[in-house]
Design an enzyme around this catalytic site. Structure first.
Site, mmCIF file in Angstrom:
data_model
loop_
_atom_site.group_PDB
_atom_site.id
_atom_site.type_symbol
_atom_site.label_atom_id
_atom_site.label_comp_id
_atom_site.label_asym_id
_atom_site.label_seq_id
_atom_site.Cartn_x
_atom_site.Cartn_y
_atom_site.Cartn_z
ATOM 1 C CG ASP A 10 -2.197 1.426 1.049
ATOM 2 O OD1 ASP A 10 -2.081 1.676 0.083
ATOM 3 O OD2 ASP A 10 -1.992 2.003 2.563
ATOM 4 C CB SER A 11 0.118 5.024 -0.224
ATOM 5 O OG SER A 11 -0.860 4.546 0.506
ATOM 6 C CB CYS A 73 -2.924 0.553 -2.342
ATOM 7 S SG CYS A 73 -3.307 2.216 -3.322
ATOM 8 C CD GLU A 151 0.364 6.948 5.974
ATOM 9 O OE1 GLU A 151 1.243 6.481 6.166
ATOM 10 O OE2 GLU A 151 -0.307 5.758 5.158
ATOM 11 C CB CYS A 183 -9.668 4.913 0.974
ATOM 12 S SG CYS A 183 -7.475 5.249 1.209
ATOM 13 C CG HIS A 185 -5.024 4.919 4.146
ATOM 14 N ND1 HIS A 185 -4.019 4.591 2.861
ATOM 15 C CD2 HIS A 185 -3.405 5.482 4.715
ATOM 16 C CE1 HIS A 185 -3.121 4.494 3.219
ATOM 17 N NE2 HIS A 185 -2.937 5.336 4.033
#
Ligand code: DGL
Length: 270
Positions: A10-11, A73, A151, A183, A185
């Protein structure tokens, strides 16, 4: 081959919400988790940029002899998956189809999707769901800022709640019966979204459906690891302490994370 690890990326920390589901279903596997924290947010990048990033990561996983890769992701699942899915010898799994399958047969006529700009612009969820069930009405909302909140480990702040209200209320006003967390996240913010919607059953987390798909496929291809206990190695490309702090919510053993410089993954692709 059975003993080889599963790559997952993932990012940043978002994919840990997927890793958690994978480990729940397949605790005997060895996982290599890569969070591309040097280039987060993926949701604001172009198709060309994302394709380059994903190729570099897949080549690195290839050099580690993975038996499968999980795109944890949505942005790369929505924008890059179709282009690269057949380029490698190992199977690659993405988030969109397993969830579209599930959602298409639900009672709710109107479905909301909260996602990054890249995912929303691709309309991947709308297309995949309506391909199976054209009568579904899908509302996709881009949510800039939510990834950054997660994040930076600010999921429980007023700032997070304000953003959630801004994005979720318009969906509720449309009368959606379910909301897809488009998403990886956003499960970190799931409790706030449920509160705002005043509905504990409204959320659909694609991670669960993807994990089921991965475990069924590995079983089918006789690729499940039969060792007694699995492991996870964590890598991130920048801000290790932030990655570890934010990730602790989903992974107690993230402390062993090490830095993987962008140069190390781009080198393998050249
Ligand atoms: N967590 C990823 C997704 O599911 C990427 C989010 C981002 O970096 O913008 O889309």
């Amino acid at each position: 081959m059975k003993e080889n690890p599963i790559g997952i990326f993932d990012s940043g920390v978002g994919g840990l919400s997927v890793l958690k589901e994978l480990v729940n279903l397949m605790p005997n596997e060895d996982y290599l988790y890569f969070g591309d924290t040097a280039r987060v947010p993926y949701g604001e990048k172009t198709k060309e940029q994302l394709t380059g990033y994903v190729r570099g990561i897949l080549e690195w996983f290839k050099s580690k002899n993975v038996k499968a890769v999980v795109m944890a992701c949505n942005s790369s699942s929505a924008v890059v998956y179709e282009k690269i899915k057949d380029e490698y010898d190992f199977p690659i799994f993405c988030l969109i189809e397993p969830t579209a399958d599930f959602v298409s047969y639900l009672n709710a006529e109107k479905i909301g999707v909260l996602a990054t700009s890249a995912t929303v612009n691709s309309k991947a969820y709308t297309k995949a769901i309506q391909k199976i069930n054209p009568s579904k009405i899908i509302f996709e909302i881009a949510c800039p800022g939510l990834v950054e909140v997660v994040e930076s480990n600010k999921s429980d702040t007023y700032e997070a709640k304000k953003l959630v209200i801004k994005y979720v209320v318009p969906l509720l006003e449309k009368g959606v019966g379910k909301i897809i967390l488009g998403c990886t996240h956003y499960p970190f913010l799931g409790h706030i979204i449920q509160d705002v919607a005043n509905d504990k059953e409204i959320l659909i987390d694609p991670a669960k459906h993807l994990a089921t798909k991965v475990s069924e496929s590995l079983l089918l291809f006789d690729l499940l690891n039969d060792q007694e206990k699995g492991s996870t190695k964590f890598y991130a490309s920048l801000n290790m302490s932030m990655f570890v702090e934010a990730g602790k919510k989903f992974c107690a053993n993230i402390d062993n994370a090490r830095e993987l410089k962008i140069g190390e993954i781009t080198r393998v692709v050249k």
